[in-house]
Design an enzyme around this catalytic site. Structure first.
Site, PDB file in Angstrom:
ATOM      1  N   TYR A   1       2.598  -3.457  13.237  1.00  0.00           N
ATOM      2  CA  TYR A   1       1.269  -2.579  12.518  1.00  0.00           C
ATOM      3  C   TYR A   1       0.818  -2.387  13.440  1.00  0.00           C
ATOM      4  O   TYR A   1       0.010  -2.816  14.946  1.00  0.00           O
ATOM      5  CB  TYR A   1       0.123  -3.912  11.820  1.00  0.00           C
ATOM      6  CG  TYR A   1      -0.497  -3.710  10.945  1.00  0.00           C
ATOM      7  CD1 TYR A   1      -0.392  -2.783   9.923  1.00  0.00           C
ATOM      8  CD2 TYR A   1      -1.915  -3.460  11.382  1.00  0.00           C
ATOM      9  CE1 TYR A   1      -0.948  -1.491   8.565  1.00  0.00           C
ATOM     10  CE2 TYR A   1      -2.081  -3.310  10.040  1.00  0.00           C
ATOM     11  CZ  TYR A   1      -2.076  -1.807   9.134  1.00  0.00           C
ATOM     12  OH  TYR A   1      -2.923  -1.375   8.659  1.00  0.00           O
TER      13      TYR A   1
ATOM     14  N   ASP B   1      -2.505  -3.956   3.584  1.00  0.00           N
ATOM     15  CA  ASP B   1      -2.047  -4.072   4.561  1.00  0.00           C
ATOM     16  C   ASP B   1      -2.440  -5.319   5.426  1.00  0.00           C
ATOM     17  O   ASP B   1      -4.050  -5.501   4.557  1.00  0.00           O
ATOM     18  CB  ASP B   1      -2.914  -2.712   5.573  1.00  0.00           C
ATOM     19  CG  ASP B   1      -1.765  -2.051   5.481  1.00  0.00           C
ATOM     20  OD1 ASP B   1      -0.799  -1.633   4.675  1.00  0.00           O
ATOM     21  OD2 ASP B   1      -2.007  -0.289   5.287  1.00  0.00           O
TER      22      ASP B   1
ATOM     23  N   GLU C   1       1.163  -1.370   0.380  1.00  0.00           N
ATOM     24  CA  GLU C   1       0.152   0.245  -0.277  1.00  0.00           C
ATOM     25  C   GLU C   1       0.794   1.358   0.036  1.00  0.00           C
ATOM     26  O   GLU C   1       0.408   1.759  -1.267  1.00  0.00           O
ATOM     27  CB  GLU C   1      -0.783   0.051   0.531  1.00  0.00           C
ATOM     28  CG  GLU C   1      -2.061  -0.464   1.234  1.00  0.00           C
ATOM     29  CD  GLU C   1      -2.703  -0.418   2.359  1.00  0.00           C
ATOM     30  OE1 GLU C   1      -3.768   0.885   2.558  1.00  0.00           O
ATOM     31  OE2 GLU C   1      -4.071  -1.486   3.023  1.00  0.00           O
TER      32      GLU C   1
END
Length: 688
Positions: free
Chosen positions: A295, A83, A7
């Site tokens: 993340y 993601d 991304e």
């Protein structure tokens, strides 16, 4: 050549270096496609055909799509590494549609930290696209599109507000309702009472604890009675000692990180999100691009066994085995517990070791994340607590003190591991002279306005939105001018309050926090494969459109306030209208009648040099007075300054003989000629 699609473009260099030759890494830079604005209502959804969506490539992403298509034609193998969340899964699926890839066999990479080990494991063990996740995201997007378009259309037409939405309107209601509670707050009196006791050469303050059944001093009669009972000495009647255990907190979720960053450093939610994204994507450390944290969009406090084992070994090595604690995980209903909490990718990468290589704000946020994650696996802090009770004429007072006997997890951030008690040694039965009685009446304070941190906490508690939407929701409310930020507080504006009232009146079910939370649960059930996308969409649309149809029948156009006079042209009521230039009085029968009442403004006695009409005083958006032509908007002349409001100095201009007056440009002040623009003379303003 093998193609890996992520991304964010910031990941490309790092992942490419980890994978080595034979791989090309490209970025989508977010979503590539979105619902079109075609079809009934402009929803981009076929309502008669099981809510089938029509997707179009976003105009600003066509170049990116063409570049990815060209690279895909050259590639022997394609990996989708977007993601690891609902939105990322949807982007991966959209890529299969754009590139004509088989959904059931296209390789999907999932990793939660950008490290060599994590990337290598993902490449070795790819999975396929999870269509339950995709269906969940698509359902959310369709519902938000329908609610957003319909509600926005209504409030734009009726009250001239800019937009509405499932998550933003529920959040706005929380803020507006709280502000109303503050406005309606009525203060009540209460009293504080304490004794200053002479203990040797020291003064110890003992606070009121209780008198009979009285524990709160909110009645003046009780206070007077207590004061009449007090004597000249206070006697020690109880000494209690205990050990208090203070546990560390679990590792950060998105929400708790945003709250702690605001409370500690006053970082806005958008700033915290931006900094955390940089730490996740990686920074340059000693010539190597390194991902520092996992993340950042997560609602889980879970830590993997691999990390826990590494962290425990690190704690034993650096601090000793006595500092090892037990894992702390707080299970949150609806949380994606397969995901990890936000944690450092390496325990040996301490905040101090990387401080020279990163900005101060990045360092401060990383320090929070590092100490919270490692600390969650450390032993608790232990404190020795001493509570001393005094009797003074039958009234009980209390002194409490604590000292650290084992620092535990606080060792990470503290230098002094222990501290002694500040209290002298008391003996039960001892008496001490009362030097002073402190008695003060105070008034209760209204609740504090919400801060960004508090709003995020409420959104999480009431299940409004997801971790990825907390920051963007607050940003949207600020952008729409429904709320404003003042000294750290988020306060609803008049427009925001009115918007919330109207939406709550006509659409109570769809802007209520309970509905939004229920919708999130239904989306989660689709994600888990436990609910039907079609049934949820059909149930939503049927109920929602009933409220929309009902609202159109009873709502009236609001926003134009009558001024009590009628239009001299057509007889319709005159109303107060708004334009981008400010408020004015006009005919309510517009556009059939375009009568507009002239401003009742004060003339300056001068004529406009541009058209000859009188010049008048006006007020701009910043509430500052200026001089402009009375013929606006046909004539847009504005005088450069108002001489009456410019501080006079009594000094003469050396060039033309006019007076030098104080002027400013931004924050800088200077002396300039009053005959400007004919004379451009200026000079520095000397301090008095």
């Amino acid at each position: 050549m093998k193609l890996v699609i992520v991304e964010s473009p910031n990941k490309c260099h790092t992942i490419s270096r980890y994978l080595g030759e034979g791989y090309e890494v490209m970025a989508t830079v977010g979503h590539l496609r979105d619902l079109s604005t075609s079809g009934k209502g402009g929803f981009g959804v076929d309502l008669q055909n099981d809510f089938k969506p029509t997707y179009v490539i976003s105009s600003h992403k066509r170049k990116v799509v063409n570049e990815i298509r060209e690279a895909a034609r050259r590639a022997q193998d394609i990996y989708l590494a977007t993601d690891p969340d609902r939105e990322g899964e949807a982007i991966a699926w959209h890529l299969t549609q754009i590139l004509n890839l088989p959904v059931e066999s296209t390789k999907r990479l999932e990793f939660h930290e950008i490290t060599r080990v994590s990337i290598s494991e993902a490449i070795e063990h790819p999975r396929t696209i999870d269509m339950n996740l995709v269906n969940s995201q698509e359902t959310r997007r369709i519902i938000d599109r329908i609610i957003g378009f319909k509600l926005s259309n209504i409030i734009q037409k009726m009250i001239k507000s800019r937009s509405a939405g499932r998550v933003q309107s529920a959040t706005l209601k929380l803020i507006a309702d709280h502000d109303e509670e503050i406005a309606n707050f009525k203060p009540t009196p209460y009293w504080t009472l304490s004794l200053d006791l002479a203990v040797g050469k020291r003064k110890i303050t003992a606070n009121f604890d209780y008198y009979g059944d009285i524990k709160k001093l909110d009645d003046e009669k009780n206070v007077k009675e207590i004061l009449s009972k007090l004597e000249e000495k206070a006697k020690v009647i109880s000494i209690k000692k205990s050990v208090k255990t203070v546990e560390s907190k679990p590792a950060f979720t998105t929400s708790t990180l945003q709250q702690e960053a605001y409370n500690t450093y006053h970082f806005s939610t958008s700033k915290t999100s931006s900094l955390a994204q940089k730490l996740y994507e990686g920074v340059e450390i000693k010539g190597e691009h390194t991902g520092l944290i996992t993340y950042i969009r997560t609602d889980s406090t879970y830590l993997s066994d691999t990390y826990v084992n590494r962290a425990e070994a690190y704690i034993k090595e650096v601090y000793g085995p006595q500092y090892c604690g037990r894992r702390k995980v707080v299970k949150v209903a609806g949380a994606q517990n397969a995901h990890e909490a936000i944690r450092p990718t390496s325990n040996h990468t301490t905040p101090e070791s990387i401080r020279p290589f990163i900005s101060n704000d990045l360092y401060r946020l990383y320090k929070l994340i590092y100490e919270r994650a490692v600390g969650s696996l450390m032993a608790p802090k232990k404190e020795a607590v001493q509570t001393v009770l005094f009797d003074c004429g039958g009234v009980t007072f209390k002194v409490e003190d604590s000292s650290t006997i084992f620092d535990g997890f606080t060792r990470l951030s503290s230098v002094d591991r222990t501290n002694d008690s500040n209290l002298p040694i008391f003996i039960e039965g001892s008496e001490y002279k009362v030097e002073k009685v402190n008695n003060e009446m105070k008034m209760t304070e209204p609740p504090a306005y919400y801060t960004e941190a508090r709003i995020v906490k409420l959104m999480e508690e009431k299940k409004i939105g997801r971790p990825s939407t907390y920051s963007s929701t607050i940003s949207t409310l600020l952008k729409r001018q429904y709320v404003e930020s003042s000294k750290g507080s988020i306060i609803s504006t008049d427009v925001g309050k009115r918007t919330s009232i109207v939406l709550n009146k006509y659409f109570p079910n769809f802007v209520d926090v309970k509905y939004t939370a229920k919708m999130e649960e239904e989306l989660d059930s689709i994600q888990e494969g436990e609910a039907s996308r079609s049934e949820i969409l059909d149930d939503f649309y049927t109920k929602f459109m009933k409220e929309v149809d009902a609202a159109y029948k009873v709502m009236y156009i609001d926003g134009d306030t009558p001024v009590g006079r009628n239009c001299p042209h057509c007889g319709a009521p005159l109303v107060l209208k708004k334009s981008k230039y400010g408020e004015f009085v006009g005919c309510s029968n517009y556009p059939k009648c375009d009568y507009r009442e002239k401003d009742e403004t004060e003339e300056t006695g001068e004529l406009c040099p541009k058209c000859g009409r009188p010049l008048v005083y006006r007020i701009n958006k910043k509430k500052k007075r200026f001089i402009a032509c009375s013929g606006y908007p046909k004539c847009d002349y504005i005088k450069n300054d108002i001489e009456e409001e410019v501080p006079h100095t009594g000094l003469k201009c050396p060039e033309c003989g006019g007076e030098l007056v104080e002027r400013h440009h931004g924050k800088k002040k200077f002396l300039g000629c009053s005959n400007y623009p004919k004379c451009h003379h200026m000079e520095p303003l000397k301090k008095k």
